[in-house]
Design an enzyme around this catalytic site. Structure first.
Site, PDB file in Angstrom:
ATOM      1  N   LYS A  15      -8.855  -9.148 -15.383  1.00 55.95           N
ATOM      2  CA  LYS A  15     -10.089  -9.849 -15.011  1.00 55.95           C
ATOM      3  C   LYS A  15     -11.169  -8.857 -14.577  1.00 55.95           C
ATOM      4  O   LYS A  15     -12.289  -9.253 -14.250  1.00 55.95           O
ATOM      5  CB  LYS A  15      -9.816 -10.810 -13.855  1.00 55.95           C
ATOM      6  CG  LYS A  15      -8.827 -11.905 -14.178  1.00 55.95           C
ATOM      7  CD  LYS A  15      -9.460 -12.958 -15.059  1.00 55.95           C
ATOM      8  CE  LYS A  15      -8.456 -14.017 -15.473  1.00 55.95           C
ATOM      9  NZ  LYS A  15      -8.944 -14.818 -16.592  1.00 55.95           N
ATOM     10  N   THR A  61      -4.692   0.477 -13.386  1.00 52.58           N
ATOM     11  CA  THR A  61      -3.700  -0.536 -13.052  1.00 52.58           C
ATOM     12  C   THR A  61      -2.344  -0.124 -13.616  1.00 52.58           C
ATOM     13  O   THR A  61      -2.175   1.000 -14.117  1.00 52.58           O
ATOM     14  CB  THR A  61      -4.189  -1.940 -13.495  1.00 52.58           C
ATOM     15  OG1 THR A  61      -3.277  -2.914 -13.014  1.00 52.58           O
ATOM     16  CG2 THR A  61      -4.317  -2.053 -15.005  1.00 52.58           C
ATOM     17  N   LYS A  65      -0.960   4.197 -11.788  1.00 54.16           N
ATOM     18  CA  LYS A  65      -1.534   4.571 -10.494  1.00 54.16           C
ATOM     19  C   LYS A  65      -1.010   5.906  -9.955  1.00 54.16           C
ATOM     20  O   LYS A  65      -1.721   6.601  -9.227  1.00 54.16           O
ATOM     21  CB  LYS A  65      -1.307   3.453  -9.465  1.00 54.16           C
ATOM     22  CG  LYS A  65      -2.143   2.207  -9.782  1.00 54.16           C
ATOM     23  CD  LYS A  65      -2.012   1.133  -8.731  1.00 54.16           C
ATOM     24  CE  LYS A  65      -2.681  -0.141  -9.243  1.00 54.16           C
ATOM     25  NZ  LYS A  65      -2.678  -1.219  -8.258  1.00 54.16           N
ATOM     26  N   ALA A 131       2.746  -1.643  -6.244  1.00 56.86           N
ATOM     27  CA  ALA A 131       1.796  -2.571  -5.636  1.00 56.86           C
ATOM     28  C   ALA A 131       1.827  -2.499  -4.101  1.00 56.86           C
ATOM     29  O   ALA A 131       0.809  -2.708  -3.444  1.00 56.86           O
ATOM     30  CB  ALA A 131       2.099  -3.992  -6.095  1.00 56.86           C
TER      31      ALA A 131
END
Ligand code: ATR
Length: 273
Positions: A15, A61, A65, A131
Site C-alpha cells: 500500500k 520491506t 530489512k 517485524a
C-alpha cells in the site's frame, strides 16, 4: 520529480505507493513513488543503481530489512539497535542514511491514534522475527512495566530480548512458558496470520481491560484479532494505522514535512474492502 520506491519480495500488494502519493498530494510535495520487486540476492545491486541514478529514498520491506541495514552508510540509533532498516535516505554528500520507523509507527498508532496507554503496562509481544526487531526499542522507551517476547523458536526470543535489555525490563520465552501471568496489551508480530494461523495462546492471559494489536491488516479481522475478541479484549486493532504512521515518519525524514495521517488511514481502509 524526485524518485522514491519500496523494495520488497513480494511487493505487489504494498500500500506504500498509495500512501505516499496521498501524503505528497496533501503536502504539495513533488515526488514519484513506486513499488519494485527485487530478486532475493540482488538487493545491494538494485539499491546502488537506484541511488546512483538520482533516487532520493527507499522503503524496505520483507525480506530485505537486514540487507538495507548492511547497505546504509550511516544508521540512526534505533536502526542500529534493531539491526534492521526500513527507510533509506540519500544525503547531500551522496551517502545513504538508514533508519527504522516501524517502532515509532506502532507507538504512534497505539498511543496517539487508539489512545491505549503503554507506560506501566504489562506487554506481551508474539514473534521474534524481522517485524518485531524494529518495535522493541520504541516500545521500551514508553516505560511499560515489562515486555515479554514469546516465540515458537525460543532461542530467537531470548537473544532478541538480550539486545534490548539495557532499555528496560524485557525477556524472551516460549508459548508453552505463558502459563501464568496476565498482560494488558498483546501485540502479534508473527507472520502466522498470513497463513490463517495463530500462535498457541492459553486462555485468560489478557487482563480485563486488556488490548490486542495485530501488526498485520486486511479487509477481515485476522485470526489473532478474532482470538482476542473471544477472550473479551477491551479493544482490538489491526496494523493498518502502524503502516500509515511508519510511512509518515519516512516521508518526514525524506521531505521534512509531517503529513496528516488520519485521512490517509481512511483512504487505505476503504481500498481494502
Ligand atoms: P518477519 O520479518 O515478517 O517477522 P520472519 O523473520 O520470518 O518474518 O519472522 C516470522 C515470525 O513469525 C517468527 O517469529 C516466526 O516464529 P519462528 O521464529 O519460531 O519461526 C513466527 N511465525 C510464523 N509462522 C508462525 C506460526 N504458524 N505460529 C507461530 N509463529 C509463527
Amino acid at each position: 520529480k524526485d524518485q522514491y520506491a519500496v523494495y520488497g519480495n513480494p511487493v505487489k500488494h504494498s500500500k506504500s505507493p498509495q500512501i505516499h502519493a496521498a501524503f505528497a498530494e496533501q503536502t504539495g510535495q513533488q515526488l514519484h513513488y513506486r513499488a519494485r520487486k527485487i530478486e532475493l540476492e540482488h538487493f545491494a545491486e538494485a539499491a546502488t543503481k537506484f541511488f546512483s541514478h538520482g533516487g532520493k529514498g527507499l522503503n524496505i520491506t520483507v525480506p530485505f530489512k537486514l540487507d538495507a541495514f548492511e547497505f546504509a552508510d550511516q544508521l540512526s540509533g534505533r536502526a542500529r539497535r534493531a539491526g534492521a532498516v526500513n527507510t533509506l535516505a540519500l544525503q547531500e554528500d551522496g551517502s545513504v542514511y538508514g533508519d527504522n520507523t516501524d517502532g515509532i509507527g506502532l507507538v504512534r498508532d497505539i498511543h496517539s491514534n487508539l489512545g491505549w496507554e503503554l507506560s506501566g503496562r504489562r506487554i506481551l509481544v508474539l514473534g521474534a522475527g524481522g517485524a518485531v526487531r524494529g518495535i522493541l526499542g520504541p516500545l521500551l522507551k514508553q516505560r511499560p512495566a515489562h515486555v515479554l517476547v514469546a516465540n515458537r523458536t525460543v532461542s530467537k526470543a531470548q537473544s532478541l530480548a538480550k539486545n534490548f535489555e539495557s532499555l528496560g525490563h524485557v525477556a524472551g520465552c516460549s508459548y508453552e512458558g505463558l502459563t501464568s501471568g496476565q498482560f494488558d496489551l498483546i501485540i502479534n508480530g508473527t507472520s502466522a496470520s498470513m497463513r490463517g494461523d495463530l500462535p498457541p495462546l492459553p486462555h485468560h492471559i489478557l487482563s480485563n481491560d486488556g488490548c490486542a494489536y495485530d501488526m498485520m491488516y486486511g479487509a477481515e479481522p485476522t485470526p489473532f484479532m478474532r482470538w482476542a475478541a473471544g477472550e473479551t479484549a477491551w479493544a482490538v486493532s489491526d496494523g493498518l494505522g502502524m503502516l500509515v504512521e511508519q510511512a509518515a515518519e519516512s516521508f518526514c525524514i525524506w521531505r521534512g514535512v509531517r503529513p496528516d495521517t488520519k485521512p490517509v488511514m481512511d483512504l487505505v481502509r476503504q481500498s481494502l474492502s
